[in-house]
Scaffold this motif. Sequence first.
Motif, PDB file in Angstrom:
ATOM      1  N   THR A  81      47.044  14.372   5.438  1.00  0.00           N
ATOM      2  CA  THR A  81      46.303  15.191   6.396  1.00  0.00           C
ATOM      3  C   THR A  81      45.350  14.266   7.152  1.00  0.00           C
ATOM      4  O   THR A  81      44.569  13.543   6.543  1.00  0.00           O
ATOM      5  CB  THR A  81      45.505  16.299   5.681  1.00  0.00           C
ATOM      6  N   LEU A  82      45.452  14.301   8.461  1.00  0.00           N
ATOM      7  CA  LEU A  82      44.590  13.505   9.338  1.00  0.00           C
ATOM      8  C   LEU A  82      43.745  14.469  10.161  1.00  0.00           C
ATOM      9  O   LEU A  82      44.254  15.474  10.659  1.00  0.00           O
ATOM     10  CB  LEU A  82      45.434  12.637  10.272  1.00  0.00           C
ATOM     11  N   THR A  83      42.468  14.151  10.296  1.00  0.00           N
ATOM     12  CA  THR A  83      41.583  15.021  11.064  1.00  0.00           C
ATOM     13  C   THR A  83      40.838  14.217  12.120  1.00  0.00           C
ATOM     14  O   THR A  83      40.773  12.998  12.058  1.00  0.00           O
ATOM     15  CB  THR A  83      40.547  15.713  10.141  1.00  0.00           C
ATOM     16  N   GLN A  84      40.260  14.923  13.074  1.00  0.00           N
ATOM     17  CA  GLN A  84      39.411  14.328  14.094  1.00  0.00           C
ATOM     18  C   GLN A  84      38.098  13.937  13.431  1.00  0.00           C
ATOM     19  O   GLN A  84      37.817  14.399  12.348  1.00  0.00           O
ATOM     20  CB  GLN A  84      39.166  15.335  15.218  1.00  0.00           C
ATOM     21  N   PRO A  85      37.219  13.169  13.900  1.00  0.00           N
ATOM     22  CA  PRO A  85      37.161  12.606  15.238  1.00  0.00           C
ATOM     23  C   PRO A  85      37.865  11.260  15.347  1.00  0.00           C
ATOM     24  O   PRO A  85      38.056  10.744  16.439  1.00  0.00           O
ATOM     25  CB  PRO A  85      35.665  12.426  15.481  1.00  0.00           C
ATOM     26  N   GLU A  86      38.227  10.683  14.219  1.00  0.00           N
ATOM     27  CA  GLU A  86      38.868   9.375  14.235  1.00  0.00           C
ATOM     28  C   GLU A  86      40.307   9.503  14.714  1.00  0.00           C
ATOM     29  O   GLU A  86      41.061  10.320  14.207  1.00  0.00           O
ATOM     30  CB  GLU A  86      38.843   8.815  12.817  1.00  0.00           C
TER      31      GLU A  86
END
Length: 159
Positions: A81-86
């Motif tokens: 799972t990848l999330t913002q802000p990066e």
Amino acid sequence: MKRFSVLAITVLLIFLCACTKQPKTDIFEFSDRLNSQLAENIIEPSDYYNSGNDYYYFPSSCFMLTLTTDEARIVRRCEITLTQPEHPDEEYSFKVFSAMCAVLCNKASDEIAELFSNNSFDASKIVFSDSTVSFSSDNADFFIYTNSEIISLMCEVKS
């Protein structure tokens, strides 16, 4: 005759003790195989957050790996799972996901690469936009979901 018997027993013991790669793994063996395949320690097998049958690893603040096990603690599903802000490194995320799928499905990385290629899945699909990709192989289901806030890459072995 004694030498032959000792030699025969020694050879037999060597063959009986030969290591074979088990198709099913617990979280510790999964982590070892993943780290070995990536040639880096992306996750420490004992450094996880646990909730029921889910084991969560946080290699970075916007990057989470989840391993889901069955009642026997055998890994049945893996997910990134990848999330913002990066902004995610698409190539690295794709490499890690491919390695996780190879370990989970007990397949060579070339087989996973071919499967992904045949289903038009590559690093360019790992972006924060609205899309869904799903496909299956002989022993696993793959699901990629993205929107403007989250990217989820999931692989689950079939029963």
